[in-house]
Scaffold this motif. Structure first.
Motif, short mmCIF file in Angstrom:
data_model
loop_
_atom_site.label_atom_id
_atom_site.label_comp_id
_atom_site.label_asym_id
_atom_site.label_seq_id
_atom_site.Cartn_x
_atom_site.Cartn_y
_atom_site.Cartn_z
N GLU A 1 0.83 -1.20 0.00
CA GLU A 1 0.00 0.00 0.00
C GLU A 1 0.87 1.25 0.00
OE1 GLU A 1 -3.37 0.26 -0.28
OE2 GLU A 1 -3.27 -1.89 -0.66
N ILE A 2 2.05 1.15 0.57
CA ILE A 2 3.00 2.26 0.58
C ILE A 2 4.39 1.73 0.28
CG2 ILE A 2 1.70 3.70 2.20
CD1 ILE A 2 3.53 2.73 4.43
N ILE A 3 5.24 2.59 -0.26
CA ILE A 3 6.63 2.23 -0.54
C ILE A 3 7.47 2.44 0.72
CG2 ILE A 3 8.68 2.99 -1.80
CD1 ILE A 3 6.89 1.29 -3.50
N HIS A 4 8.33 1.46 1.01
CA HIS A 4 9.15 1.52 2.22
C HIS A 4 10.60 1.87 1.95
CE1 HIS A 4 5.82 -0.22 4.52
NE2 HIS A 4 5.70 -1.12 3.55
N THR A 5 11.10 1.55 0.74
CA THR A 5 12.52 1.71 0.47
C THR A 5 12.75 2.37 -0.89
OG1 THR A 5 12.82 -0.43 -0.66
CG2 THR A 5 12.97 -0.42 1.77
N VAL A 6 13.94 2.95 -1.05
CA VAL A 6 14.28 3.54 -2.35
C VAL A 6 14.42 2.45 -3.41
CG1 VAL A 6 15.37 5.60 -1.37
CG2 VAL A 6 16.75 3.53 -1.74
N HIS B 1 3.28 7.69 3.83
CA HIS B 1 2.22 7.27 4.76
C HIS B 1 0.93 6.92 4.03
CE1 HIS B 1 4.46 8.15 8.45
NE2 HIS B 1 4.96 9.16 7.79
N GLY B 2 0.93 7.01 2.70
CA GLY B 2 -0.21 6.56 1.92
C GLY B 2 -1.37 7.52 1.91
N GLU B 3 -2.36 7.22 1.04
CA GLU B 3 -3.49 8.13 0.90
C GLU B 3 -4.49 7.99 2.04
OE1 GLU B 3 -6.22 5.60 -2.28
OE2 GLU B 3 -4.69 6.96 -3.03
N ASP B 4 -4.29 7.01 2.91
CA ASP B 4 -5.14 6.88 4.09
C ASP B 4 -4.39 7.24 5.37
OD1 ASP B 4 -7.75 6.05 3.16
OD2 ASP B 4 -6.77 4.22 2.45
N ALA B 5 -3.40 8.10 5.26
CA ALA B 5 -2.62 8.54 6.43
C ALA B 5 -3.56 9.11 7.49
CB ALA B 5 -1.59 9.58 6.03
N ASN C 1 -17.14 6.64 7.72
CA ASN C 1 -17.89 7.61 6.92
C ASN C 1 -17.07 8.76 6.38
OD1 ASN C 1 -20.44 8.71 5.88
ND2 ASN C 1 -20.09 10.33 7.38
N THR C 2 -16.10 9.26 7.16
CA THR C 2 -15.34 10.44 6.72
C THR C 2 -14.01 10.08 6.05
OG1 THR C 2 -14.34 10.64 8.93
CG2 THR C 2 -16.35 11.93 8.50
N GLN C 3 -13.86 8.83 5.65
CA GLN C 3 -12.57 8.40 5.09
C GLN C 3 -12.23 9.14 3.80
OE1 GLN C 3 -12.14 4.15 4.69
NE2 GLN C 3 -9.96 4.28 4.26
N ASN C 4 -13.22 9.36 2.93
CA ASN C 4 -12.93 10.08 1.69
C ASN C 4 -12.63 11.55 1.95
OD1 ASN C 4 -12.95 8.08 -0.37
ND2 ASN C 4 -15.18 7.96 -0.22
N LEU C 5 -13.21 12.12 2.97
CA LEU C 5 -12.84 13.48 3.38
C LEU C 5 -11.38 13.50 3.83
CD1 LEU C 5 -13.34 16.43 4.09
CD2 LEU C 5 -14.40 15.67 6.24
N LYS C 6 -11.01 12.54 4.64
CA LYS C 6 -9.62 12.42 5.09
C LYS C 6 -8.67 12.21 3.90
CE LYS C 6 -7.83 11.99 8.72
NZ LYS C 6 -7.04 12.91 9.57
N ARG C 7 -9.07 11.37 2.97
CA ARG C 7 -8.24 11.14 1.79
C ARG C 7 -8.03 12.43 0.99
NH1 ARG C 7 -11.51 5.64 0.11
NH2 ARG C 7 -10.13 4.13 1.12
N SER C 8 -9.08 13.25 0.89
CA SER C 8 -8.93 14.52 0.18
C SER C 8 -7.95 15.42 0.92
CB SER C 8 -10.29 15.21 0.01
OG SER C 8 -10.76 15.76 1.22
#
Length: 374
Positions: free
Chosen positions: A126-131, A271-275, A342-349
């Motif tokens: 879901e997220i990149i950890h290393t170069v 930290h990804g789009e769901d940080a 419910n507010t996950q897409n708000l957080k993503r924005s």
């Protein structure tokens, strides 16, 4: 989620002439659009895994168009495997099993399903950890473009109306925002929505810059992935390098910079789009540098100088666009992107807009790094 009896009826359409036993059905959490499940089946002499996927009709109104594009991708890929030097293709793509012997999809009532072969010995992130991972993604995306850059435009259909049409997303958002009744939102949520709206207004000059670039007729167009986020790259369990590029639902003909910008967007937010914590959200320059090194490793450039001078613009555009799409989906009741609260897409924005502000603050350094490859 359907019960096992309903799943069994769907799966049966893909194996009409075979005797088998379903061992397990597990939901795959990765992915914001389609419902996806890992299936394991015992055929007596072998056990195989498959990926069963429900197509989201809220997003994809013409499911057979998706499969037409996928068929074109598979045919072109197989041709290139034969015709290109063996070391120039660093990935594979998904293949599927027909339903009822000849159909690419199984339709149950108004819902469409498809079954993919499972890609063995791989894992997703879901997220990149290393170069090293960022480098491998960049290298594989260049390989992807090298394979599909000569696929004719007339072979492909547009999977989603106005897909990556940032101006249209903005127009739809403003129309929706002006009709929203804020009386239905508590004070905290209302404040967050208004802050996001202010970011949209403050950065809408990006649309003017985008129009000028698109109207220049200087951008490189080709068959692109359309959604090359981190989770759509599978890594080999042994080498930890990209072994597959999946989810070709958005495969279509468009500017190559869309793929590059969207991939950078996904990679460089560690930290990804769901940080959960926006204060930890930032644009990671080391991952950005690694992606560029990977993409430009091969000296056969697909991009022109004009393309490369506009990479940072498309980076900001794609992040701005996705932030608008997430916020719009939140305001209409979360109908497009899957959510766990419910507010996950708000957080993503908020995550996207925070990343945009970080990029704006570091634009000079970002452009300097890009210029090294011109």
């Amino acid at each position: 989620m359907k019960n096992n009896v309903e799943f069994a009826e769907i799966i049966r359409t893909f194996f009409l002439k075979k005797s088998y036993r379903i061992l397990s059905i597990d939901k795959i959490r990765s992915g914001n659009i389609n419902g996806t499940y890992l299936i394991e089946i015992d055929f007596g002499d072998t056990r195989n895994k498959y990926v069963l996927q429900q197509i989201n009709s809220e997003v994809f109104h013409r499911p057979y168009d998706l499969m037409s594009n996928l068929n074109e991708a598979i045919k072109h890929f197989n041709y290139k495997v034969i015709s290109m030097p063996y070391n120039q293709i660093s990935f594979c793509i998904p293949t599927y099993i027909n339903s009822n012997g000849s159909k690419s999809l199984c339709q149950v009532e108004a819902i469409f399903w498809r079954l993919f072969h499972y890609i063995q010995d791989s894992y997703s992130l879901e997220i990149i950890h290393t170069v090293e991972q960022a480098y491998s993604v960049g290298y594989s995306l260049h390989s992807f473009h090298g394979v599909f850059c000569d696929l004719p435009k007339n072979k492909l259909l547009k999977p989603i109306k106005d897909f990556h049409n940032t101006k249209q997303y903005l127009k739809t958002y403003y129309k929706l925002f002006n009709s929203v009744s804020f009386d239905n939102l508590n004070f905290s949520i209302r404040d967050r929505v208004l802050r996001a709206n202010r970011t949209i207004i403050d950065n809408q000059e990006l649309i003017t810059e985008l129009d000028e670039t698109l109207n220049s007729n200087k951008l490189t167009y080709m068959a692109i992935h359309g959604d090359p986020k981190v989770s759509n790259f599978l890594f080999d369990l042994k080498t930890d390098e990209v072994s597959a590029i999946i989810d070709l639902d958005t495969f279509y003909y468009g500017p190559a910079l869309i793929d590059i910008a969207d991939c950078i967007r996904s990679i460089c937010n560690p930290h990804g789009e769901d940080a959960k914590n926006l204060t930890l959200n930032f644009f990671d320059m080391s991952l950005f540098d690694a992606f560029l090194r990977g993409y430009f490793k091969r000296r056969k450039f697909i991009l022109t100088k004009y393309d490369m001078l506009n990479i940072s613009l498309f980076m900001r555009i794609i992040i701005y666009e996705l932030g608008i799409r997430f916020l719009t989906d939140y305001l209409i009741g979360n109908k497009v992107f899957s959510i766990e609260y419910n507010t996950q897409n708000l957080k993503r924005s908020e995550v996207q807009f925070n990343t945009l502000l970080t990029i704006n603050a570091n634009l000079s350094e970002i452009n300097k790094n890009i210029l090294r490859y011109i």
